[in-house]
Design an enzyme around this catalytic site. Structure first.
Site, PDB file in Angstrom:
ATOM      1  N   GLY A 113      10.262 111.391 111.310  1.00 20.15           N
ATOM      2  CA  GLY A 113      10.688 111.053 112.666  1.00 20.15           C
ATOM      3  C   GLY A 113      10.035 109.768 113.152  1.00 20.15           C
ATOM      4  O   GLY A 113       9.547 108.971 112.356  1.00 20.15           O
TER       5      GLY A 113
ATOM      6  N   LEU B 124      11.666 107.340 114.355  1.00 22.13           N
ATOM      7  CA  LEU B 124      12.496 106.492 113.496  1.00 22.13           C
ATOM      8  C   LEU B 124      12.648 105.087 114.064  1.00 22.13           C
ATOM      9  O   LEU B 124      12.620 104.875 115.269  1.00 22.13           O
ATOM     10  CB  LEU B 124      13.872 107.139 113.328  1.00 22.13           C
ATOM     11  CG  LEU B 124      13.858 108.564 112.762  1.00 22.13           C
ATOM     12  CD1 LEU B 124      15.277 109.065 112.582  1.00 22.13           C
ATOM     13  CD2 LEU B 124      13.084 108.641 111.455  1.00 22.13           C
ATOM     14  N   HIS B 125      12.826 104.146 113.150  1.00 20.08           N
ATOM     15  CA  HIS B 125      13.023 102.738 113.520  1.00 20.08           C
ATOM     16  C   HIS B 125      14.040 102.149 112.555  1.00 20.08           C
ATOM     17  O   HIS B 125      14.601 102.853 111.707  1.00 20.08           O
ATOM     18  CB  HIS B 125      11.687 102.001 113.490  1.00 20.08           C
ATOM     19  CG  HIS B 125      10.897 102.226 112.238  1.00 20.08           C
ATOM     20  ND1 HIS B 125      11.342 101.822 110.991  1.00 20.08           N
ATOM     21  CD2 HIS B 125       9.715 102.854 112.015  1.00 20.08           C
ATOM     22  CE1 HIS B 125      10.463 102.150 110.074  1.00 20.08           C
ATOM     23  NE2 HIS B 125       9.462 102.803 110.657  1.00 20.08           N
TER      24      HIS B 125
ATOM     25  N   HIS C 218      14.061 103.100 108.883  1.00 21.82           N
ATOM     26  CA  HIS C 218      14.741 104.361 108.538  1.00 21.82           C
ATOM     27  C   HIS C 218      16.250 104.178 108.595  1.00 21.82           C
ATOM     28  O   HIS C 218      16.986 104.701 107.757  1.00 21.82           O
ATOM     29  CB  HIS C 218      14.326 105.476 109.506  1.00 21.82           C
ATOM     30  CG  HIS C 218      12.865 105.795 109.486  1.00 21.82           C
ATOM     31  ND1 HIS C 218      12.003 105.390 110.483  1.00 21.82           N
ATOM     32  CD2 HIS C 218      12.107 106.472 108.597  1.00 21.82           C
ATOM     33  CE1 HIS C 218      10.783 105.818 110.205  1.00 21.82           C
ATOM     34  NE2 HIS C 218      10.817 106.476 109.066  1.00 21.82           N
TER      35      HIS C 218
END
Ligand code: PAF
Length: 288
Positions: free
Chosen positions: A35, A37-38, A41
């Site tokens: 998780g 996330l950016h 990802h």
């Protein structure tokens, strides 16, 4: 209206959705994440979508890969934002299991990673790769994907996982995808959000130091000790940066090399104001 993506939390639900996709002969991709996330990802999800019509993203902050003094408790948990990012990049399913369902009472079986995990990250974070290997093997069994996607920023992790999949005959292809950087070179990381603006500026020294090594190799430098020294020189320009390691290594074994005679990995871990960041670059003496 923005697109949405279904979320399941149990292995039974995950397997039901995957069975439905398999019944349509769809190739399954898995992107394991913790998780927060950016865009890094998102790039993994896009790579997965390019070859797999059904892409599952797991979101699980795995307690087993954090040491007692590490940031498990404060690790960012941003499920709503994560799900909207995943919907935007076309993920088909989010698997967000509860910790007590992943490590059920009585859990006692662990994966001992291969020797490639012993040095660098593995040495400085005892038990880290054992936790990663165990959770990834579990996720691979839970989802049974055809292809699993990992980022090159965690190069040692990816090599360790490839070895595990091969050694344990897990029927999955492991894909390593390029590190995504901000325009100024900072590698995207969920931990970048811990950095103050000033610390973020100093963190640019990581990529600058690796670029300096790449330039030197392009200019004919082959001596690993000199490259190591040059990398450290650039890192030293960042006030208060604490270097955990600089590694000039064989990218398959992670054994140190004396000379750059073929593709060689320069990897490092540095703490900036207490935030631990990693980065790496492949040095290729044969690049034109
Ligand atoms: O790279 C990560 O985010 C984690 O180590 C992984 C592979 C999702 C396992 O928890």
């Amino acid at each position: 209206m923005s697109p949405s993506v279904p979320i399941v939390t149990t292995v039974a639900e995950l397997r039901q959705s995957i069975a439905a996709a398999r019944a349509k002969c769809l190739k399954i991709g898995l992107v394991p994440t913790m998780g927060a996330l950016h865009e890094g990802h998102a790039s993994l999800v896009r790579a997965a979508k390019a070859e797999c019509p059904f892409v599952v993203v797991s979101i699980f902050v795995n307690p087993a890969q954090f040491g007692p003094n590490e940031d498990f408790a404060k690790y960012p948990r941003t499920l709503d934002d994560d799900v909207s990012l995943l919907a935007d990049c076309g993920a088909d399913l989010v698997f967000a299991p509860r910790s007590e369902d992943v490590y059920r009472p009585g859990h006692g079986t662990w994966v001992t990673p291969a020797a490639v995990a012993d040095r660098w990250e593995g040495f400085l974070r005892p038990g880290h790769f054992r936790g990663v290997a165990t959770v990834v093997l579990k996720l691979l069994h839970m989802a049974q994907p055809d292809v699993a996607y990992f980022g090159q920023k965690d190069f040692q992790q990816a090599v360790m996982l490839r070895r595990m999949v091969d050694d344990l005959d897990v029927p999955v292809t492991v894909r390593l995808c390029p590190t995504v950087r901000q325009p100024d070179g900072l590698a995207l990381s969920s931990r970048n959000r811990y950095l103050s603006p000033a610390a973020r500026r100093r963190a640019l020294a990581l990529w600058k130091s690796l670029q300096r090594a790449a330039e030197l190799v392009a200019g004919g430098e082959r001596n690993a000790a000199r490259l190591d020294a040059e990398i450290r020189k650039v890192l030293a320009t960042a006030d208060g940066a604490q270097v955990d390691y600089v590694a000039i290594v064989d990218p398959e074994t992670f054994e140190p090399v004396e000379a750059v005679s073929g593709p060689t990995l320069a990897a490092l871990a540095v703490r900036i104001d207490g935030t631990r960041l990693i980065d790496n670059v492949v040095l290729d003496p044969n690049a034109t």
